[in-house]
Every structure is written in C-alpha cells, then in structure tokens.
Design an enzyme around this catalytic site. Structure first.
Site, PDB file in Angstrom:
ATOM      1  N   ASP A   1       3.489  -0.885   1.529  1.00 33.45           N
ATOM      2  CA  ASP A   1       2.940   0.057   2.494  1.00 33.45           C
ATOM      3  C   ASP A   1       3.026  -0.457   3.933  1.00 33.45           C
ATOM      4  O   ASP A   1       3.154  -1.661   4.178  1.00 33.45           O
ATOM      5  CB  ASP A   1       1.455   0.315   2.180  1.00 33.45           C
ATOM      6  CG  ASP A   1       1.283   1.192   0.956  1.00 33.45           C
ATOM      7  OD1 ASP A   1       2.255   1.375   0.206  1.00 33.45           O
ATOM      8  OD2 ASP A   1       0.157   1.684   0.753  1.00 33.45           O
TER       9      ASP A   1
ATOM     10  N   HIS B   1       2.027  -4.935   0.915  1.00 32.74           N
ATOM     11  CA  HIS B   1       2.351  -4.490   2.268  1.00 32.74           C
ATOM     12  C   HIS B   1       3.547  -5.275   2.784  1.00 32.74           C
ATOM     13  O   HIS B   1       3.521  -6.514   2.771  1.00 32.74           O
ATOM     14  CB  HIS B   1       1.132  -4.672   3.180  1.00 32.74           C
ATOM     15  CG  HIS B   1      -0.024  -3.808   2.769  1.00 32.74           C
ATOM     16  ND1 HIS B   1      -0.873  -4.157   1.742  1.00 32.74           N
ATOM     17  CD2 HIS B   1      -0.419  -2.586   3.203  1.00 32.74           C
ATOM     18  CE1 HIS B   1      -1.762  -3.184   1.589  1.00 32.74           C
ATOM     19  NE2 HIS B   1      -1.514  -2.223   2.456  1.00 32.74           N
TER      20      HIS B   1
HETATM   21 NI    NI Z   1      -1.740   1.540   4.375  1.00 32.39          NI
END
Ligand code: NI
Length: 415
Positions: free
Chosen positions: A240, A382
C-alpha cells in the site's frame, strides 16, 4: 420476506426428501452449495441498519445462500444473516477419501455435542476445508455441508484416465441423482482419486466431481509423474501507499526473483509524481488497486468528497497505465455501505497486518507473516518503507518453502 421464503423452501425440500429417501440426500434441483471463508473478523447482521447479531471470527467457513447488492446471506453454524460480500473469499478444498468404519456424522458446529445434519459414506470423496480447529474440518458433499472430525480422511493415490466416447457428465455426488455440475468431452485426461459403487471421483484443471467409472478408459499417454497433493495454497501479498521511487523498484525485483505476483494499492498523489514507477509495476504483471488520492479516512468525508478521492485516483492510474484499478482498499480499512456503493471494483481489506509501517523491523514483518499465513491470506505491507523491502526476500523464501503460490488479490478471490 425472501429469507422466510427460503426457509420454507428448505423445510419443504427437507420434508420431501425425508419421505422419499432412506438416507439424507437433497433432491437434485439446485446447484451445489457454495462455501466461502471470512477474510477478516466479520459482523453478521439480521438487518444491516441494526446492531450485528454476532461476530464471526476471521477464516471461518460459511455457507453462502445468496448474494445481492454487495451483501451475502450466509449460514454460519446455527446462525443465518448477512455480511458484506467483500469480506468473503473462496478457498480451494482438498478432495479426500473417507476411511472410517462408521459413516462419519456431519455436524452443525465444531462441537461434539452439536446436532447432526446427516452422514458421509465410507469410501466416498468429499471436499475438505481446513479450519482453525484441532479436531474438526469443514466438509461439503453435494448439499450437505458442516463440521466433521478430521481423523476420518485419507489422501488417495491418483490414477490417470481418459474419457471414452462420446462425453461424460460430472455430478456433485456419486449416483445418477447427483447434481449435474458439468460435462467433459471424449478424450479429456482426468485424474481419478477413488472409485465408489461404480462412480469415479475425478479431477481436471477445470472440474472435479463424480462420473460413471465405466465411461473412463486407461490413458494411453505415458504415465505422468504423480501430481502434487490436491491442495494448492495461495497467498496474496499487497503493498500500500506507493508507488515509491526507491522502494517499489526493489520490491519488484524481489517479486520477480520468486515469480511472485502481488497487488499494489496506490495513492493518487504518488502516482501523479511517479507514473513511470506505476507503469513498471503494471508491466511486471502485478495488480493495481485504488487507495484514494490523499490517503484520506473516507468515513470522515462527505460522500461527494469520498467519491472524488476514488475517481481522481482512477483517473491518474488510467493516465499512467492505460486502464483502471481492478480493486479498491480504503485507507485505515475505514468504509461504510454508501462508500462501497460508489465502487465499481471489489473492496479489499486484509487478513494479516504486518504493522511494517509501525515497527520498521524486517524481523517483525517476517514473523507476522510466518505466524499467521494460511491458504487464502491477504498480507498487508507498504512499499514506501525500506525495511519492508528488506524483509521481502526472506518472506517469499519462507512461504515458497511451505508450498505457497503468490497471486494477486483478484486471483485469490475468484476460482
Ligand atoms: Ni494505506
């Protein structure tokens, strides 16, 4: 109203079946029932505008009764209600042979005291789903689905056969009354797992089920090496908040090394800055998801602004890679029904949170995956933190060793 009708139909079917059949078997009028798993801890509603009836734990099997408007009517143990469809994922069952002197009971819940729904037949093959229980698995055979003790199954030795002329009908249970689930043309190569009263349980790439054993011939093709176990474990890695000019390329390189596919939930304002990085991600065959333009908590915005966050991100993604995002993930996992109604693509959350953004520790990221990984997991990471790229090689090596296949979110949620 619809539920009342459904229950009445069920009762009627069950009643008729009981009168006609000596054994528990539903009339062959419906499609085989659908089993899905909760991808996160899910709330079960009687009515979505009211308080939830109960909480279903993550990775629990449910029977899907029907789906409508983003909601699925499901049965979980003795409960029936609605949960958001995007919180459900499919899982590939193992086909295992029942090897038990007694005919094992199928129960409503994973408790030895639970009511029995019917029984399975010795020497038949059933669909078996692993669940988080030391004693039970979840099983489907035709229209019968429920919890069964896990010590009654054995894995079968597979044999290669070929379909004789002209074609063969595949049924969900062993017998002419089994629901027709497909048809295989002559010469189709099949893998036979067992023979049961003249019916063979077969698998192909496309289908699995029972066919008349007499419609199969010994394959003339040279014997193939034994197939890997019927089980194939899949896991979806997701990244992400990128694209990031330094970290994302490193992640792409490591994914390539393992021939792994992943899903990148990107933020519109970063795509605008680094469109070429996103292009590289898409060209490598990974899935692209929309993660809003400014990483806003959508539930704090007006619906109009929430929609703007989604649409403007779609626009920059399309400008960069030539097509739209195929999935959506709300920042902080924060969404509601009206936000979901704005989406043209599935809303995707996660089942394993590595908390990589918080601890910035590759060992902890690895440990979070190692501890929680199971078939169907969606892992949240991430691609904006160097430590996440540092953890990735060991994560992929560990999962590959355990037999996992690395797929995109969409590949995981569709069969
Ligand atoms: Ni996010």
């Amino acid at each position: 109203m619809r539920r009342v009708f459904f229950l009445l139909t069920m009762l009627l079917c069950a009643g008729l079946t009981y009168l006609i059949m000596p054994h528990y078997t539903y009339a062959a009028t419906e499609d085989p029932i659908k089993i899905k798993f909760t991808s996160i801890q899910s709330e079960l509603y009687d009515d979505p505008s009211q308080e939830p009836v109960m909480i279903i734990p993550e990775n629990s099997p449910v029977i899907v009764l029907f789906e409508e408007d983003g909601w699925s009517e499901v049965q979980y143990k003795t409960f029936t209600g609605s949960i958001p469809t995007e919180q459900l994922i499919t899982s590939k069952p193992k086909h295992l042979l029942i090897n038990s002197k007694n005919e094992p009971l199928v129960r409503m819940t994973d408790s030895p005291q639970s009511d029995s729904l019917g029984h399975l037949y010795s020497n038949s093959i059933v669909e078996v789903y692993e669940i988080d229980s030391p004693q039970f698995v979840f099983v489907r055979y035709g229209h019968l689905a429920g919890y069964v003790y896990n010590n009654v199954f054995v894995q079968q030795n597979a044999r290669q056969r070929v379909v004789k002329d002209p074609s063969v009908i595949v049924r969900s249970t062993a017998g002419a009354s089994g629901v027709k689930i497909g048809e295989l043309p002559a010469k189709t190569e099949v893998t036979v797992l067992t023979n049961f009263n003249g019916w063979a349980f077969i698998e192909t790439d496309q289908a699995s089920g029972y066919v008349l054993a007499s419609s199969l011939a010994i394959s003339e093709a040279k014997p193939t090496q034994p197939k890997p176990p019927a089980t194939s474990k899949k896991i979806a890695l997701t990244f992400d908040d990128g694209p990031h000019p330094k970290v994302t390329p490193q992640i792409l390189k490591i994914l390539k090394k393992y021939e792994a596919k992943a899903t990148f939930f990107v933020v519109g304002c970063e795509v605008k800055k680094y469109p070429q990085v996103l292009k590289d991600v898409a060209n490598a065959g990974h899935e692209i998801g929309n993660h809003t333009f400014n990483h806003k908590k959508l539930t704090t915005l007006s619906l109009r602004n929430a929609k703007l966050q989604i649409d403007s991100t779609d626009a920059v993604i399309k400008a960069a890679i030539g097509h739209n995002a195929t999935v959506f993930r709300p920042p902080y996992g924060a969404y509601n029904k009206s936000i979901v109604n704005q989406l043209n693509v599935p809303n995707v959350l996660w089942s394993i949170d590595t908390l990589d953004w918080k601890h910035h520790n590759p060992q902890k990221t690895l440990a979070a995956v190692q501890k929680n990984a199971k078939n169907g997991s969606i892992v949240l990471m991430h691609d904006i933190h160097q430590e996440t790229a540092d953890a990735l090689d060991s994560i992929l090596a560990m999962l590959q060793k355990q037999g996992y296949e690395f797929v995109t979110v969409s590949e995981l949620t569709t069969k």
